[in-house]
Write a protein that holds these residues in place. Structure first.
Motif, PDB file in Angstrom:
ATOM      1  N   GLY A   9       0.823  -1.199   0.000  1.00  0.00           N
ATOM      2  CA  GLY A   9       0.000   0.000   0.000  1.00  0.00           C
ATOM      3  C   GLY A   9       0.865   1.259   0.000  1.00  0.00           C
ATOM      4  O   GLY A   9       2.083   1.200   0.064  1.00  0.00           O
ATOM      5  N   GLY A  10       0.187   2.390  -0.092  1.00  0.00           N
ATOM      6  CA  GLY A  10       0.916   3.648  -0.071  1.00  0.00           C
ATOM      7  C   GLY A  10       0.117   4.771  -0.677  1.00  0.00           C
ATOM      8  O   GLY A  10      -1.083   4.651  -0.902  1.00  0.00           O
ATOM      9  N   LEU A  11       0.822   5.864  -0.940  1.00  0.00           N
ATOM     10  CA  LEU A  11       0.220   7.055  -1.540  1.00  0.00           C
ATOM     11  C   LEU A  11       0.580   7.106  -3.015  1.00  0.00           C
ATOM     12  O   LEU A  11       1.761   6.956  -3.371  1.00  0.00           O
ATOM     13  N   VAL A  12      -0.411   7.315  -3.850  1.00  0.00           N
ATOM     14  CA  VAL A  12      -0.188   7.362  -5.286  1.00  0.00           C
ATOM     15  C   VAL A  12      -1.084   8.440  -5.891  1.00  0.00           C
ATOM     16  O   VAL A  12      -2.174   8.714  -5.371  1.00  0.00           O
ATOM     17  N   GLN A  13      -0.622   9.023  -6.972  1.00  0.00           N
ATOM     18  CA  GLN A  13      -1.415  10.043  -7.647  1.00  0.00           C
ATOM     19  C   GLN A  13      -2.505   9.391  -8.499  1.00  0.00           C
ATOM     20  O   GLN A  13      -2.359   8.238  -8.926  1.00  0.00           O
ATOM     21  N   ARG A  39     -12.194  -1.156   2.761  1.00  0.00           N
ATOM     22  CA  ARG A  39     -13.130  -0.320   3.516  1.00  0.00           C
ATOM     23  C   ARG A  39     -12.705   1.117   3.343  1.00  0.00           C
ATOM     24  O   ARG A  39     -11.638   1.517   3.821  1.00  0.00           O
ATOM     25  N   ALA A  40     -13.542   1.872   2.668  1.00  0.00           N
ATOM     26  CA  ALA A  40     -13.291   3.291   2.468  1.00  0.00           C
ATOM     27  C   ALA A  40     -13.873   4.073   3.636  1.00  0.00           C
ATOM     28  O   ALA A  40     -14.787   3.592   4.318  1.00  0.00           O
ATOM     29  N   PRO A  41     -13.369   5.264   3.888  1.00  0.00           N
ATOM     30  CA  PRO A  41     -13.887   6.078   4.989  1.00  0.00           C
ATOM     31  C   PRO A  41     -15.392   6.279   4.885  1.00  0.00           C
ATOM     32  O   PRO A  41     -15.900   6.676   3.830  1.00  0.00           O
ATOM     33  N   GLY A  42     -16.115   5.952   5.945  1.00  0.00           N
ATOM     34  CA  GLY A  42     -17.554   6.157   5.971  1.00  0.00           C
ATOM     35  C   GLY A  42     -18.364   5.133   5.211  1.00  0.00           C
ATOM     36  O   GLY A  42     -19.584   5.283   5.073  1.00  0.00           O
ATOM     37  N   ALA A  91      -8.754   3.599   0.416  1.00  0.00           N
ATOM     38  CA  ALA A  91      -9.362   2.712   1.398  1.00  0.00           C
ATOM     39  C   ALA A  91      -8.257   1.925   2.095  1.00  0.00           C
ATOM     40  O   ALA A  91      -7.102   1.934   1.655  1.00  0.00           O
ATOM     41  N   VAL A  92      -8.657   1.223   3.138  1.00  0.00           N
ATOM     42  CA  VAL A  92      -7.798   0.193   3.704  1.00  0.00           C
ATOM     43  C   VAL A  92      -8.154  -1.115   3.003  1.00  0.00           C
ATOM     44  O   VAL A  92      -9.326  -1.495   2.964  1.00  0.00           O
ATOM     45  N   TYR A  93      -7.155  -1.748   2.448  1.00  0.00           N
ATOM     46  CA  TYR A  93      -7.355  -2.998   1.716  1.00  0.00           C
ATOM     47  C   TYR A  93      -6.957  -4.177   2.593  1.00  0.00           C
ATOM     48  O   TYR A  93      -5.878  -4.180   3.199  1.00  0.00           O
ATOM     49  N   TYR A  94      -7.835  -5.158   2.627  1.00  0.00           N
ATOM     50  CA  TYR A  94      -7.634  -6.328   3.463  1.00  0.00           C
ATOM     51  C   TYR A  94      -7.572  -7.594   2.616  1.00  0.00           C
ATOM     52  O   TYR A  94      -8.407  -7.801   1.731  1.00  0.00           O
ATOM     53  N   CYS A  95      -6.630  -8.418   2.945  1.00  0.00           N
ATOM     54  CA  CYS A  95      -6.557  -9.741   2.349  1.00  0.00           C
ATOM     55  C   CYS A  95      -7.434 -10.685   3.163  1.00  0.00           C
ATOM     56  O   CYS A  95      -7.467 -10.606   4.394  1.00  0.00           O
ATOM     57  N   ASN A  96      -8.128 -11.545   2.473  1.00  0.00           N
ATOM     58  CA  ASN A  96      -8.989 -12.523   3.126  1.00  0.00           C
ATOM     59  C   ASN A  96      -8.701 -13.893   2.549  1.00  0.00           C
ATOM     60  O   ASN A  96      -8.492 -14.036   1.340  1.00  0.00           O
ATOM     61  N   TYR A 104      -9.680 -16.137   7.480  1.00  0.00           N
ATOM     62  CA  TYR A 104      -8.650 -15.306   8.095  1.00  0.00           C
ATOM     63  C   TYR A 104      -8.601 -13.961   7.390  1.00  0.00           C
ATOM     64  O   TYR A 104      -8.895 -13.856   6.200  1.00  0.00           O
ATOM     65  N   TRP A 105      -8.169 -12.951   8.162  1.00  0.00           N
ATOM     66  CA  TRP A 105      -8.008 -11.599   7.626  1.00  0.00           C
ATOM     67  C   TRP A 105      -6.603 -11.089   7.895  1.00  0.00           C
ATOM     68  O   TRP A 105      -6.026 -11.372   8.947  1.00  0.00           O
ATOM     69  N   GLY A 106      -6.103 -10.320   6.959  1.00  0.00           N
ATOM     70  CA  GLY A 106      -4.857  -9.615   7.197  1.00  0.00           C
ATOM     71  C   GLY A 106      -5.111  -8.365   8.015  1.00  0.00           C
ATOM     72  O   GLY A 106      -6.251  -8.022   8.329  1.00  0.00           O
ATOM     73  N   GLN A 107      -4.033  -7.674   8.321  1.00  0.00           N
ATOM     74  CA  GLN A 107      -4.140  -6.497   9.176  1.00  0.00           C
ATOM     75  C   GLN A 107      -4.570  -5.262   8.413  1.00  0.00           C
ATOM     76  O   GLN A 107      -4.970  -4.256   9.011  1.00  0.00           O
ATOM     77  N   GLY A 108      -4.513  -5.329   7.102  1.00  0.00           N
ATOM     78  CA  GLY A 108      -4.924  -4.211   6.267  1.00  0.00           C
ATOM     79  C   GLY A 108      -3.749  -3.349   5.851  1.00  0.00           C
ATOM     80  O   GLY A 108      -2.774  -3.198   6.584  1.00  0.00           O
ATOM     81  N   THR A 109      -3.849  -2.792   4.661  1.00  0.00           N
ATOM     82  CA  THR A 109      -2.832  -1.872   4.163  1.00  0.00           C
ATOM     83  C   THR A 109      -3.535  -0.670   3.542  1.00  0.00           C
ATOM     84  O   THR A 109      -4.500  -0.827   2.791  1.00  0.00           O
ATOM     85  N   GLN A 110      -3.050   0.509   3.874  1.00  0.00           N
ATOM     86  CA  GLN A 110      -3.701   1.738   3.425  1.00  0.00           C
ATOM     87  C   GLN A 110      -3.294   2.073   1.994  1.00  0.00           C
ATOM     88  O   GLN A 110      -2.109   2.077   1.664  1.00  0.00           O
ATOM     89  N   VAL A 111      -4.280   2.358   1.180  1.00  0.00           N
ATOM     90  CA  VAL A 111      -4.059   2.867  -0.165  1.00  0.00           C
ATOM     91  C   VAL A 111      -4.713   4.239  -0.243  1.00  0.00           C
ATOM     92  O   VAL A 111      -5.914   4.378   0.015  1.00  0.00           O
ATOM     93  N   THR A 112      -3.922   5.234  -0.579  1.00  0.00           N
ATOM     94  CA  THR A 112      -4.424   6.598  -0.694  1.00  0.00           C
ATOM     95  C   THR A 112      -4.116   7.117  -2.091  1.00  0.00           C
ATOM     96  O   THR A 112      -2.954   7.107  -2.519  1.00  0.00           O
TER      97      THR A 112
END
Length: 115
Positions: A9-13, A39-42, A91-96, A104-112
């Protein structure tokens, strides 16, 4: 016990690309399916892409043609190549994974996605 660890994950244009990785570790005797949620904000968590039990792929409509899910069975890993990213993909992206007949679920990685 099985663990799912995500990375990438990370910040991308807008218009950029990212590749997410998820690897399952632990005592694994059966991987039925793996996929990616976000899961996106809200908003509620949604399935982004996944493998069906017969090996086919499915995608949420909003990412079709832009995201590609792939896997490496030998490594118990699943990947998500995300191209032409849009701000609404933030969003926060989760592996399932449905592994050893347990979800099982991963801890999530933020994609902005932002300029």
């Amino acid at each position: 016990q099985v663990q799912l660890v995500e990375s990438g994950g990370g910040l991308v244009q807008p218009g950029g690309s990212l590749r997410l990785s998820c690897a399952a570790s632990g005592t694994i005797f059966r991987v039925t399916t793996m996929g990616w949620y976000r899961r996106a904000p809200g908003k509620e968590r949604e399935l982004v892409a996944g493998f069906t039990t017969d090996g086919n792929t499915n995608y949420v409509d909003s990412v079709k043609g832009r995201f590609t899910i792939s896997r490496d069975n030998a490594k118990n890993a699943v990947y998500l190549q995300m191209n032409s990213l849009k701000p609404e993909d933030t969003a926060v992206y989760y592996c399932n994974g449905y592994i050893n007949y347990v979800y099982y679920w991963g801890q999530g990685t933020q994609v902005t996605v932002s300029s």
